[in-house]
Motif scaffolding. Structure first.
Motif, PDB file in Angstrom:
ATOM      1  N   THR A 231     110.456  31.952 -25.824  1.00  0.00           N
ATOM      2  CA  THR A 231     111.210  33.447 -26.003  1.00  0.00           C
ATOM      3  C   THR A 231     112.152  33.486 -24.829  1.00  0.00           C
ATOM      4  O   THR A 231     111.344  33.181 -23.676  1.00  0.00           O
ATOM      5  N   VAL A 232     113.682  33.506 -24.362  1.00  0.00           N
ATOM      6  CA  VAL A 232     113.967  33.684 -23.197  1.00  0.00           C
ATOM      7  C   VAL A 232     114.874  34.679 -22.942  1.00  0.00           C
ATOM      8  O   VAL A 232     115.253  35.398 -24.179  1.00  0.00           O
ATOM      9  N   LYS A 233     115.943  34.314 -22.281  1.00  0.00           N
ATOM     10  CA  LYS A 233     116.984  35.528 -21.311  1.00  0.00           C
ATOM     11  C   LYS A 233     118.480  35.756 -23.079  1.00  0.00           C
ATOM     12  O   LYS A 233     118.604  36.551 -23.174  1.00  0.00           O
ATOM     13  N   ASP A 234     118.554  33.876 -23.533  1.00  0.00           N
ATOM     14  CA  ASP A 234     119.484  33.989 -24.189  1.00  0.00           C
ATOM     15  C   ASP A 234     119.679  32.837 -24.789  1.00  0.00           C
ATOM     16  O   ASP A 234     118.550  31.474 -24.800  1.00  0.00           O
ATOM     17  N   GLN A 235     120.756  32.484 -25.419  1.00  0.00           N
ATOM     18  CA  GLN A 235     120.951  31.475 -26.960  1.00  0.00           C
ATOM     19  C   GLN A 235     121.831  29.938 -25.753  1.00  0.00           C
ATOM     20  O   GLN A 235     121.220  29.046 -25.531  1.00  0.00           O
ATOM     21  N   ILE A 236     121.856  30.691 -24.739  1.00  0.00           N
ATOM     22  CA  ILE A 236     122.725  29.043 -23.910  1.00  0.00           C
ATOM     23  C   ILE A 236     120.710  28.188 -23.226  1.00  0.00           C
ATOM     24  O   ILE A 236     120.964  27.171 -23.185  1.00  0.00           O
ATOM     25  N   ARG A 237     120.247  29.350 -22.930  1.00  0.00           N
ATOM     26  CA  ARG A 237     118.442  28.751 -22.670  1.00  0.00           C
ATOM     27  C   ARG A 237     117.556  28.175 -23.538  1.00  0.00           C
ATOM     28  O   ARG A 237     117.587  26.995 -23.508  1.00  0.00           O
ATOM     29  N   ILE A 238     117.753  28.530 -25.264  1.00  0.00           N
ATOM     30  CA  ILE A 238     117.729  28.100 -26.133  1.00  0.00           C
ATOM     31  C   ILE A 238     118.176  26.778 -26.488  1.00  0.00           C
ATOM     32  O   ILE A 238     117.390  25.945 -26.647  1.00  0.00           O
ATOM     33  N   THR A 239     119.931  26.501 -25.761  1.00  0.00           N
ATOM     34  CA  THR A 239     120.282  25.090 -26.124  1.00  0.00           C
ATOM     35  C   THR A 239     119.444  24.559 -25.583  1.00  0.00           C
ATOM     36  O   THR A 239     119.489  23.215 -25.331  1.00  0.00           O
ATOM     37  N   GLU A 240     119.380  24.545 -24.044  1.00  0.00           N
ATOM     38  CA  GLU A 240     118.771  23.716 -22.756  1.00  0.00           C
ATOM     39  C   GLU A 240     117.881  23.068 -23.195  1.00  0.00           C
ATOM     40  O   GLU A 240     117.439  22.501 -22.734  1.00  0.00           O
ATOM     41  N   ILE A 241     116.187  24.537 -23.719  1.00  0.00           N
ATOM     42  CA  ILE A 241     115.728  23.529 -24.305  1.00  0.00           C
ATOM     43  C   ILE A 241     115.743  22.917 -25.242  1.00  0.00           C
ATOM     44  O   ILE A 241     114.764  21.755 -24.930  1.00  0.00           O
ATOM     45  N   LEU A 242     116.135  22.785 -26.047  1.00  0.00           N
ATOM     46  CA  LEU A 242     116.322  22.018 -27.374  1.00  0.00           C
ATOM     47  C   LEU A 242     116.617  20.814 -26.894  1.00  0.00           C
ATOM     48  O   LEU A 242     116.512  19.402 -27.153  1.00  0.00           O
ATOM     49  N   ARG A 243     118.119  20.925 -25.709  1.00  0.00           N
ATOM     50  CA  ARG A 243     118.323  19.089 -24.897  1.00  0.00           C
ATOM     51  C   ARG A 243     116.460  18.927 -24.393  1.00  0.00           C
ATOM     52  O   ARG A 243     116.481  17.510 -24.245  1.00  0.00           O
ATOM     53  N   GLU A 244     116.130  19.272 -23.650  1.00  0.00           N
ATOM     54  CA  GLU A 244     115.194  19.203 -22.946  1.00  0.00           C
ATOM     55  C   GLU A 244     114.089  18.263 -24.791  1.00  0.00           C
ATOM     56  O   GLU A 244     113.607  17.306 -24.124  1.00  0.00           O
ATOM     57  N   VAL A 245     113.955  19.232 -25.570  1.00  0.00           N
ATOM     58  CA  VAL A 245     113.184  18.697 -26.740  1.00  0.00           C
ATOM     59  C   VAL A 245     113.132  17.407 -26.975  1.00  0.00           C
ATOM     60  O   VAL A 245     112.476  16.710 -27.172  1.00  0.00           O
TER      61      VAL A 245
END
Length: 149
Positions: A109-123
């Motif tokens: 659960t994050v602030k926006d779709q941009i952070r989802i994308t960043e986490i997916l890059r980390e994963v």
């Protein structure tokens, strides 16, 4: 000696899971027992690990408006390593081992779709992960902490 949760304990847990701020006095009234009984039972439920007391954050109130459920496939014999790596990502709030094609599922659960994308890059940088399936949460219609047992 095994600790058994009886009807009164169930009642305490049920009421507190709906409103964790209920006073012992109010619980005693609702459950028709003495306040001392509630205090003793409450302490016992805590001591035995049946009950944990935490503050639950409303994600929307603190600006967390985007969520995703992410499933991952991993290389053989690497589930434990991947779980440990995922635990290091702060925004991951829930990780579970599952049956089926994707043995690990986690939620963010994050602030926006941009952070989802960043986490997916980390994963995707985690070596032993072979495939990722992302499910973006559009609306949450039920989120409860009440367990039926």
């Amino acid at each position: 000696m095994k600790f058994e949760v009886d009807e009164l304990d169930h009642g305490i847990i049920k009421h507190l899971s709906k409103d964790g701020r209920l006073s012992f006095t109010e619980l005693a009234i609702r459950l028709q027992v003495t306040e001392k009984t509630i205090r003793l039972r409450y302490k016992n439920l805590l001591d035995k690990g049946f009950l944990e007391v935490v503050g639950v954050v409303n994600p929307l109130a603190v600006g967390l408006k985007a969520g995703a459920i992410i499933q991952v496939k991993v290389k053989s014999n690497s589930i434990s390593k991947v779980i440990e790596d995922l635990k290091e990502i702060r925004e991951i709030r829930f990780i579970t081992l599952t049956s089926g094609e994707f043995p690990i599922l986690f939620q963010i659960t994050v602030k926006d779709q941009i952070r989802i994308t960043e986490i997916l890059r980390e994963v995707n940088k985690i070596e032993c992960i072979t495939e990722v399936n992302t499910i973006i949460q559009l609306e949450v219609h039920k989120n409860t902490f009440e367990y039926i047992f």
